[in-house]
Design a protein around this motif. Structure first.
Motif, mmCIF file in Angstrom:
data_model
loop_
_atom_site.group_PDB
_atom_site.id
_atom_site.type_symbol
_atom_site.label_atom_id
_atom_site.label_comp_id
_atom_site.label_asym_id
_atom_site.label_seq_id
_atom_site.Cartn_x
_atom_site.Cartn_y
_atom_site.Cartn_z
ATOM 1 N N TYR A 109 -5.485 16.148 6.174
ATOM 2 C CA TYR A 109 -5.722 14.858 5.528
ATOM 3 C C TYR A 109 -4.830 13.760 6.094
ATOM 4 O O TYR A 109 -3.686 13.997 6.495
ATOM 5 N N GLN A 110 -5.372 12.559 6.059
ATOM 6 C CA GLN A 110 -4.572 11.392 6.399
ATOM 7 C C GLN A 110 -3.633 11.063 5.245
ATOM 8 O O GLN A 110 -3.888 11.415 4.095
ATOM 9 N N ASN A 111 -2.532 10.368 5.574
ATOM 10 C CA ASN A 111 -1.657 9.871 4.522
ATOM 11 C C ASN A 111 -2.441 8.911 3.647
ATOM 12 O O ASN A 111 -3.346 8.212 4.107
ATOM 13 N N SER A 112 -2.089 8.870 2.380
ATOM 14 C CA SER A 112 -2.858 8.062 1.441
ATOM 15 C C SER A 112 -2.001 7.662 0.252
ATOM 16 O O SER A 112 -1.181 8.454 -0.234
ATOM 17 N N VAL A 116 -4.841 13.000 -3.018
ATOM 18 C CA VAL A 116 -5.741 13.513 -1.993
ATOM 19 C C VAL A 116 -6.483 14.742 -2.519
ATOM 20 O O VAL A 116 -5.873 15.767 -2.849
ATOM 21 N N SER A 120 -11.190 13.601 0.455
ATOM 22 C CA SER A 120 -10.397 12.520 1.038
ATOM 23 C C SER A 120 -10.552 12.475 2.555
ATOM 24 O O SER A 120 -11.020 13.440 3.181
ATOM 25 N N LYS A 237 1.463 11.876 1.371
ATOM 26 C CA LYS A 237 0.245 12.187 0.623
ATOM 27 C C LYS A 237 0.611 13.109 -0.533
ATOM 28 O O LYS A 237 1.558 13.889 -0.439
#
Length: 263
Positions: A109-112, A116, A120, A237
């Motif tokens: 996953y991407q940072n968010s 998440v 996501s 995240k």
């Protein structure tokens, strides 16, 4: 004894997580095949009652075919070479394996700034490519388990950042204990849950600073040094496990990361 329609599970490979998983599955009544690259490890697995094979992932030979003569394959590798997975796939497709548990990572996953979940946005991690290659195959059904950072046994979190300079001390920690990893895999098999993808991470997410400082103090190693002036405060995240708990009716063994440190 574990009640299951499946009899044989192959674990590729039997490292820090895989060996403990193989022993647990054996105790639950499964016939377990375990792969390792080490002759010493092979002998140890055999002594414990596991049908052990000395294999590398790229060994697409008769021994691999025998190893894959199984109901379920747990593909538990740290290898990130996509080409090796491509070479392995035809051998898997031609094997009796009908169910695949693919151990992946929440690093996909991407940072968010938002929590998440499994829907996501994904990163460009090689694990995304590996997941896409291995899933949705007509020859077998796949469930993907995206594990957060692993700890337990001799893998003490206090050692992870000991004495290091660390940024983003307020970022949340995403970890999962090996006991939960093993139990989740057991539940997937027991409940016959396939064609799914789950985030696997503990319930709580303390800050890096709080968690790793306490972890280091407990085992009396040098504390991490948190740099409060540098780093991107949004480069983190927080992984949610709600789908896993809901779908499997799963209650974590080590739900609270701070409590788990004192075990």
């Amino acid at each position: 004894m574990h009640v299951s329609i499946y009899k044989t599970v192959s674990v590729l490979s039997c490292g820090w997580l895989g060996e403990s998983l193989a022993i647990d599955l054996l105790d639950k009544g499964f016939i377990v095949k375990g792969a390792t690259t080490s002759q010493d490890k092979k002998e140890r697995l055999l002594e414990k009652g596991i049908d052990a094979y000395q294999l590398r992932f790229e060994d697409l030979n008769d021994a691999m075919k025998s190893f894959l003569n199984s109901d379920i394959l747990v593909l538990n590798l740290t290898i990130k070479d996509l080409e090796l997975y491509r070479q392995f796939l035809p051998v898997l497709e031609q094997s009796p394996v009908k169910k695949l548990i693919l151990i992946s990572s929440t690093g996909v996953y991407q940072n968010s700034a938002k929590p998440v979940d499994e829907n996501s946005e994904l990163s460009e991690s090689v694990w995304v490519s590996i997941e896409n290659l291995m899933k949705d195959n007509p020859n077998y059904q796949t469930t993907i388990l995206r594990f957060s950072g692993l700890f337990g046994g001799n893998r003490k979190p206090g050692n992870f950042l000991s004495g290091r300079s660390v940024q983003n001390g307020e970022a949340p920690v995403n970890l999962i204990h090996r006991d939960d990893c093993i139990q989740i895999i057991n539940e997937i098999i027991k409940q016959d849950v396939w064609e799914e993808c789950f985030n696997c991470t503990a319930d709580t997410h303390p800050s890096k600073k709080e968690f790793y400082t306490r972890a280091a103090k407990l085992i009396e190693v040098p504390l991490p040094i948190f740099d409060e002036k540098e780093g991107n405060p949004s480069s983190f995240k927080l992984i949610t496990n709600e789908k896993l708990k809901r779908r499997l009716n799963y209650e974590f063994i080590h739900a609270d990361l701070l409590d788990s440190l004192s075990l």
